[in-house]
Structures are given as C-alpha cells and as structure tokens.
Motif scaffolding. Structure first.
Motif, PDB file in Angstrom:
ATOM      1  N   ALA A  23      -9.582  14.267   0.262  1.00  0.00           N
ATOM      2  CA  ALA A  23      -8.234  14.663   0.698  1.00  0.00           C
ATOM      3  C   ALA A  23      -8.019  14.358   2.171  1.00  0.00           C
ATOM      4  O   ALA A  23      -8.891  14.572   3.003  1.00  0.00           O
ATOM      5  CB  ALA A  23      -8.033  16.157   0.447  1.00  0.00           C
ATOM      6  N   SER A  24      -6.827  13.851   2.473  1.00  0.00           N
ATOM      7  CA  SER A  24      -6.484  13.596   3.878  1.00  0.00           C
ATOM      8  C   SER A  24      -5.236  14.370   4.287  1.00  0.00           C
ATOM      9  O   SER A  24      -4.794  14.272   5.428  1.00  0.00           O
ATOM     10  CB  SER A  24      -6.265  12.093   4.096  1.00  0.00           C
ATOM     11  N   ILE A  25      -4.694  15.166   3.361  1.00  0.00           N
ATOM     12  CA  ILE A  25      -3.426  15.834   3.665  1.00  0.00           C
ATOM     13  C   ILE A  25      -3.535  16.748   4.884  1.00  0.00           C
ATOM     14  O   ILE A  25      -2.565  16.914   5.626  1.00  0.00           O
ATOM     15  CB  ILE A  25      -2.895  16.620   2.421  1.00  0.00           C
ATOM     16  N   GLU A  83      -4.112  14.960  -2.610  1.00  0.00           N
ATOM     17  CA  GLU A  83      -4.800  14.060  -1.674  1.00  0.00           C
ATOM     18  C   GLU A  83      -4.139  13.847  -0.326  1.00  0.00           C
ATOM     19  O   GLU A  83      -4.687  14.205   0.704  1.00  0.00           O
ATOM     20  CB  GLU A  83      -5.008  12.648  -2.287  1.00  0.00           C
ATOM     21  N   ASP A  84      -2.980  13.190  -0.335  1.00  0.00           N
ATOM     22  CA  ASP A  84      -2.448  12.751   0.959  1.00  0.00           C
ATOM     23  C   ASP A  84      -0.941  12.954   1.036  1.00  0.00           C
ATOM     24  O   ASP A  84      -0.304  13.415   0.092  1.00  0.00           O
ATOM     25  CB  ASP A  84      -2.849  11.289   1.241  1.00  0.00           C
ATOM     26  N   ILE A  85      -0.384  12.594   2.176  1.00  0.00           N
ATOM     27  CA  ILE A  85       1.051  12.796   2.408  1.00  0.00           C
ATOM     28  C   ILE A  85       1.893  11.980   1.422  1.00  0.00           C
ATOM     29  O   ILE A  85       2.918  12.448   0.925  1.00  0.00           O
ATOM     30  CB  ILE A  85       1.434  12.458   3.882  1.00  0.00           C
ATOM     31  N   ARG A 110      -0.042   2.414  -2.165  1.00  0.00           N
ATOM     32  CA  ARG A 110      -0.325   3.274  -1.012  1.00  0.00           C
ATOM     33  C   ARG A 110      -0.958   2.466   0.119  1.00  0.00           C
ATOM     34  O   ARG A 110      -0.930   2.886   1.262  1.00  0.00           O
ATOM     35  CB  ARG A 110      -1.260   4.419  -1.424  1.00  0.00           C
ATOM     36  N   ASN A 111      -1.524   1.308  -0.218  1.00  0.00           N
ATOM     37  CA  ASN A 111      -2.176   0.522   0.838  1.00  0.00           C
ATOM     38  C   ASN A 111      -1.187  -0.031   1.850  1.00  0.00           C
ATOM     39  O   ASN A 111      -1.417   0.047   3.058  1.00  0.00           O
ATOM     40  CB  ASN A 111      -2.995  -0.620   0.216  1.00  0.00           C
ATOM     41  N   ASP A 112      -0.078  -0.602   1.359  1.00  0.00           N
ATOM     42  CA  ASP A 112       0.927  -1.068   2.334  1.00  0.00           C
ATOM     43  C   ASP A 112       1.736   0.103   2.883  1.00  0.00           C
ATOM     44  O   ASP A 112       2.150   0.095   4.030  1.00  0.00           O
ATOM     45  CB  ASP A 112       1.833  -2.179   1.761  1.00  0.00           C
ATOM     46  N   GLN A 113       1.882   1.144   2.040  1.00  0.00           N
ATOM     47  CA  GLN A 113       2.630   2.318   2.480  1.00  0.00           C
ATOM     48  C   GLN A 113       1.944   2.986   3.682  1.00  0.00           C
ATOM     49  O   GLN A 113       2.583   3.286   4.696  1.00  0.00           O
ATOM     50  CB  GLN A 113       2.723   3.309   1.310  1.00  0.00           C
ATOM     51  N   VAL A 114       0.633   3.191   3.559  1.00  0.00           N
ATOM     52  CA  VAL A 114      -0.069   3.871   4.653  1.00  0.00           C
ATOM     53  C   VAL A 114      -0.121   2.979   5.891  1.00  0.00           C
ATOM     54  O   VAL A 114      -0.037   3.465   7.027  1.00  0.00           O
ATOM     55  CB  VAL A 114      -1.483   4.345   4.218  1.00  0.00           C
ATOM     56  N   ALA A 115      -0.197   1.667   5.689  1.00  0.00           N
ATOM     57  CA  ALA A 115      -0.214   0.762   6.852  1.00  0.00           C
ATOM     58  C   ALA A 115       1.111   0.841   7.610  1.00  0.00           C
ATOM     59  O   ALA A 115       1.135   0.869   8.845  1.00  0.00           O
ATOM     60  CB  ALA A 115      -0.510  -0.676   6.405  1.00  0.00           C
ATOM     61  N   THR A 317     -10.115  -6.089   1.058  1.00  0.00           N
ATOM     62  CA  THR A 317      -9.069  -5.672   1.973  1.00  0.00           C
ATOM     63  C   THR A 317      -9.217  -4.176   2.286  1.00  0.00           C
ATOM     64  O   THR A 317     -10.025  -3.809   3.134  1.00  0.00           O
ATOM     65  CB  THR A 317      -7.670  -5.934   1.386  1.00  0.00           C
ATOM     66  N   TYR A 318      -8.459  -3.315   1.614  1.00  0.00           N
ATOM     67  CA  TYR A 318      -8.523  -1.880   1.895  1.00  0.00           C
ATOM     68  C   TYR A 318      -9.789  -1.267   1.327  1.00  0.00           C
ATOM     69  O   TYR A 318     -10.193  -1.560   0.201  1.00  0.00           O
ATOM     70  CB  TYR A 318      -7.301  -1.180   1.275  1.00  0.00           C
ATOM     71  N   SER A 319     -10.411  -0.414   2.099  1.00  0.00           N
ATOM     72  CA  SER A 319     -11.474   0.466   1.592  1.00  0.00           C
ATOM     73  C   SER A 319     -11.149   1.873   2.059  1.00  0.00           C
ATOM     74  O   SER A 319     -10.493   2.050   3.092  1.00  0.00           O
ATOM     75  CB  SER A 319     -12.843   0.072   2.157  1.00  0.00           C
ATOM     76  N   MET A 322     -11.006   3.458   5.514  1.00  0.00           N
ATOM     77  CA  MET A 322      -9.875   3.329   6.439  1.00  0.00           C
ATOM     78  C   MET A 322      -9.033   4.591   6.535  1.00  0.00           C
ATOM     79  O   MET A 322      -8.251   4.747   7.471  1.00  0.00           O
ATOM     80  CB  MET A 322      -9.022   2.117   6.035  1.00  0.00           C
ATOM     81  N   GLN A 323      -9.202   5.508   5.580  1.00  0.00           N
ATOM     82  CA  GLN A 323      -8.517   6.796   5.679  1.00  0.00           C
ATOM     83  C   GLN A 323      -8.995   7.568   6.919  1.00  0.00           C
ATOM     84  O   GLN A 323      -8.285   8.422   7.437  1.00  0.00           O
ATOM     85  CB  GLN A 323      -8.781   7.609   4.401  1.00  0.00           C
ATOM     86  N   GLU A 324     -10.224   7.247   7.353  1.00  0.00           N
ATOM     87  CA  GLU A 324     -10.792   7.920   8.529  1.00  0.00           C
ATOM     88  C   GLU A 324     -10.185   7.422   9.841  1.00  0.00           C
ATOM     89  O   GLU A 324     -10.579   7.860  10.913  1.00  0.00           O
ATOM     90  CB  GLU A 324     -12.317   7.720   8.560  1.00  0.00           C
ATOM     91  N   ASP A 325      -9.278   6.468   9.748  1.00  0.00           N
ATOM     92  CA  ASP A 325      -8.647   5.968  10.991  1.00  0.00           C
ATOM     93  C   ASP A 325      -7.769   7.019  11.646  1.00  0.00           C
ATOM     94  O   ASP A 325      -7.661   7.090  12.857  1.00  0.00           O
ATOM     95  CB  ASP A 325      -7.803   4.698  10.696  1.00  0.00           C
ATOM     96  N   LYS A 326      -7.156   7.869  10.791  1.00  0.00           N
ATOM     97  CA  LYS A 326      -6.042   8.677  11.302  1.00  0.00           C
ATOM     98  C   LYS A 326      -6.442   9.699  12.352  1.00  0.00           C
ATOM     99  O   LYS A 326      -5.796   9.810  13.402  1.00  0.00           O
ATOM    100  CB  LYS A 326      -5.324   9.354  10.147  1.00  0.00           C
ATOM    101  N   GLU A 327      -7.521  10.448  12.078  1.00  0.00           N
ATOM    102  CA  GLU A 327      -7.877  11.486  13.056  1.00  0.00           C
ATOM    103  C   GLU A 327      -8.222  10.863  14.410  1.00  0.00           C
ATOM    104  O   GLU A 327      -7.951  11.452  15.456  1.00  0.00           O
ATOM    105  CB  GLU A 327      -9.041  12.332  12.537  1.00  0.00           C
TER     106      GLU A 327
END
Ligand code: ARG
Length: 461
Positions: A23-25, A83-85, A110-115, A317-319, A322-327
C-alpha cells in the motif's frame, strides 16, 4: 476478498503483510489533486475522440469534482485495501456514479497515470520553490543594500583575510541562489512532457489524442516514447539534484549564522522569532532554525541518494520499486521548501552589529595586502618583494602585539627605506574596502549598485 480493481483472476485476497508492503495510500494521498486533474483531462479527451460517450465523461468529471471536495473537506475515507490514491479515487467514483466510472481507465494504466501525477506534483513544487528562492534573494539583497558599506572581515580558511562589506557577503549568496533558481527552471523545462497515454508501456490501440491531454495539463508536448514515459524518474532526480545543491548553499549560510551569533563573534543578532532558549541556562539564545536548515541538507541529499539507488538497475519499464520514489521526492522537496522559509525569516530580521564587525575586520592584519599593494603602486617594487617587506612589518607588529597602523614610520623605514607616512592612509579597513573597485569587488559603491540592480530585477519577476 480479492481486489475489485484487478482481482478477476485471484481467488484470495492479499496477506496482511502483503497489503502493508504494497500500500502507498499513506503517502501518495498527497497526489489527490494532481490525480483528479489528470483524470479529468483524460476523460475529456476520451469523449472528444468519441472513445467514451459525452454524458459518461460529464458524469466522470462531476464525480471527480465531488471527490475533490470530499478530500479537501476531510470527509473522504481512504482505504489501505485499495492500495493507492489512483484506486481510492476510482473506487469512490464507482460508488458515486456507477458503471460509467469503469470507463475512465480506458486507454490508460496506473503506470502512465502515476507518472503524470508525480510530474505534476514536482512541477507545482518547483514553481513554489522558485518563488521562495526569489523571496530569500530579496531578503538578502535588502540587507545588502542597507549594509553596502558595513565593513566586516572576509575569511579564507576561516582566518582573517581581507576586509569586505557585509552587503558584499550577502550578495555572494544571492548569486548562488540565482544559479539554484536556474537549475530548478532547467529541470522544470526538461520535465514538462506529458506521459499520459503511454498506457501500461506500449501505447494503446484506442485513437487517443495525446497532444490534447498534454496541452490541457500545461505540458509542452507528449513524451515521445511510451517505454521511457513510464520507466524513468530522471525528472525527479534532477529536481532533487538541484534541491541538494541549493540546500548545500543554505547549509553554508546557516553555518555562518551559527558562528556569527556565538558570544565569541557577536557579528549578528537573530530575532527572538528565530531563536530558542535553554531550559537550564537562562542566558542562552540558540540558533536552532539555522542548525535545522543545516541539518535538512543531509536529509535532502539523502533523498537524492535513495531515489538514485531505487532506480539503478531496474529493467525497463515500470517496476513496483518505483512506488518508493514518492516519499523521497516529497521529503526532499518539502524539506527544501521549509528550509527556504526558515532562512528567509532569519535573514529578514537579521541585525548585523557594525561596530563589532568593523573591529573584527581590523584584527588579524587584514589590511596587509593593502600595504603590499601600496608598496607596488608607490615604490614600483615587484609584488613578490612587496609581499616579503609587508611580511616583515606584520611580524614586527605581531611580536609587539599591535596593529599595523601602530608600527612607527621609523620602524617601517628600517625594513624598507622608501616608505613614507602616506602609507597609513591605506591601513584602515574603510580605505581597504573603498579601494576594491574592480568589477565584482567589495567597494561599497559596487555593492550598493549590485544590490539595487538585484532588487529591481527581483521586483520585475
Ligand atoms: N502506486 C503505484 C506507484 O506509485 C501506482 C502504479 C502501479 N502500477 C502497477 N503496475 N502496479 O508506483
């Protein structure tokens, strides 16, 4: 229960630990406004292209507006199981408008959405930081204009070197911050391509219009390669690099404030608003804000390092790494923003003590170079020889524990016969700074002109 968003082929839900690590929410809820903005642009484009019906697009837009106000009024219920926003918003949209909600994710992943979301957040934050740097530059240039002629010691190796003016010292930081601003703007310019429509990684078979969504979201153009669009975070690394360099500058100014406010220096006073007391030592006025600005630098550079390590070695491409980028992105850029605000507050109220600064400027034989320059100019001797003669005069003064202006003419003439009493006129700190009229030098007229120029340019921004 399996996941409503992607659980079609699953028979059980995730383990509790799986949910926790996945979860990244908890942190990406910060992206709610960017997520909703991106989704509205996407839905409008889908309708314009005839990919979804116009009334579905209207329902989607209205539902997203409702969600925005629910989040902003604090009534939205974020669920970790979603999970996420992105999935929290989409799931609530389904509750609000029913099956039409399911059409929003057409030709998108979600890959292009989160980018898109994180790019929009970094862009908004860079714009905010740009204004904050300008505020700090203004505060520094104002102090520089007030103290264009206030003499202070200039240091190399933290040893007295030559007198300079306090205004000149402030303007040195203005120059550094101007370059920081340039780096942020460069990062913003390179960042400003829209990844929306890259879909999961390969593009989409739907007849989407990526130029339209790019323009609607304020991007210069869509990204050119769908794989690159979802795979890279170099825009964030670039922003964090620029932030790290800016933070390094702030830490040097912070360190100088810590030194300057100590009882041994007393060069400047911080206002009560930016100092703290001690619970045991009543006399203390601690420069905590400056110390924390200095410390934030470690955190900001840490974010840059962490994100670089997260990204290194990831195959395209996405793994999920990359969710760990945000914090890292949030913490790095928000820490810089707070450090800038604190530094601006300190500089606005900063009170230099001209008498203390002048006395300090004269200690440590800071006008020795002026003496050597006088020997070159008046007696025509080579600088190296003048340096040697001056060194002997300094040694004499030092052995008697007096200043250069207290060495008698006879004593000087014993070292070099050509010296006349005109030499005493260059031994004061005021004369020293006034003489530094070369381009970029510390002469008060130069400093006053530079400060005024900066203030005019900053007002025009
Ligand atoms: N929460 C995810 C992140 O921040 C969103 C992207 C998920 N994509 C995926 N393929 N699982 O990276």
């Amino acid at each position: 229960m399996s996941n409503r968003m992607w659980g079609g082929r699953f028979s059980s839900g995730p383990d509790a630990v799986m949910e926790e690590i996945n979860a990244s929410i908890g942190f990406d809820k910060k992206l709610y406004a960017q997520d909703i903005r991106g989704s509205k642009a996407h839905a409008a484009m889908l309708a314009a292209q005839g990919i979804i019906a116009a009334d579905d697009a209207e329902k989607i837009a209205a539902g997203l507006d409702t969600i925005l106000s629910e989040i902003e009024s604090g009534t939205f219920e974020f669920k970790r199981s979603l999970e996420d926003i992105h999935m929290n918003v989409e799931s609530r949209l389904a509750e609000l408008i029913g099956p039409a909600a399911g059409r929003l994710h057409t030709a998108r992943s979600r890959n292009d959405q989160v980018a898109v979301d994180i790019k929009l957040w970094v862009r908004d934050t860079l714009d905010h930081i740009d204004g904050q740097i300008a505020d700090l530059m203004t505060a520094l240039a104002e102090r520089a204009a007030e103290h264009a002629g206030t003499v202070m010691p200039g240091f190399t190796h933290l040893q007295s070197a030559q007198p300079v003016t306090f205004g000149h010292h402030m303007l040195a930081y203005v120059e550094m911050l101007a370059r920081d601003r340039g780096r942020m703007r460069d990062a913003r310019a390179r960042l400003n391509e829209c990844p929306l429509g890259a879909a999961a990684l390969a593009g989409t078979s739907f007849p989407i219009d990526r130029h339209r969504t790019a323009a609607a979201l304020g991007f210069d153009r869509p990204t050119a390669n769908s794989l690159d669009s979802v795979a890279d975070r170099d825009f964030a690394l670039e922003a964090l690099s620029a932030a790290s360099i800016a933070a390094m500058h702030l830490s040097r100014l912070a360190e100088e404030i810590v030194i300057w406010t100590s009882a041994q220096f007393r060069f400047v006073k911080l206002s009560d608003k930016f100092t703290t007391g001690s619970s045991i030592m009543p006399q203390k006025r601690n420069p905590d804000a400056a110390e924390l600005v200095r410390a934030k630098t470690g955190r900001i550079v840490g974010s840059l390092n962490a994100l670089t390590m997260i990204m290194k070695g990831l195959p395209l491409t996405y793994s999920k790494d990359m969710q760990e980028d945000k914090e890292q992105i949030f913490d790095g850029l928000e820490s810089l923003s707070l450090a800038l605000a604190a530094m601006t507050g300190m500089i606005r109220d900063l009170q230099p003590d001209p008498a203390v600064l002048k006395a300090a400027a004269g200690s440590g034989y800071a006008t020795a170079t002026d003496l050597a320059d006088w020997l070159v100019r008046r007696l025509g001797i080579p600088f190296r020889e003048a340096h040697h003669v001056t060194g002997r005069i300094v040694a004499l003064a030092s052995s008697r524990e007096v200043g250069l202006d207290q060495v008698t003419l006879a004593e000087m003439q014993a070292i070099h016969a050509g010296i006349t009493d005109e030499v005493y006129s260059v031994l004061t700190v005021e004369r020293s700074v006034v003489s530094r009229t070369s381009f970029g030098g510390t002469a008060p007229d130069n400093v006053a002109r530079e400060a005024a120029g900066w203030l005019a340019r900053l007002r025009g921004d």
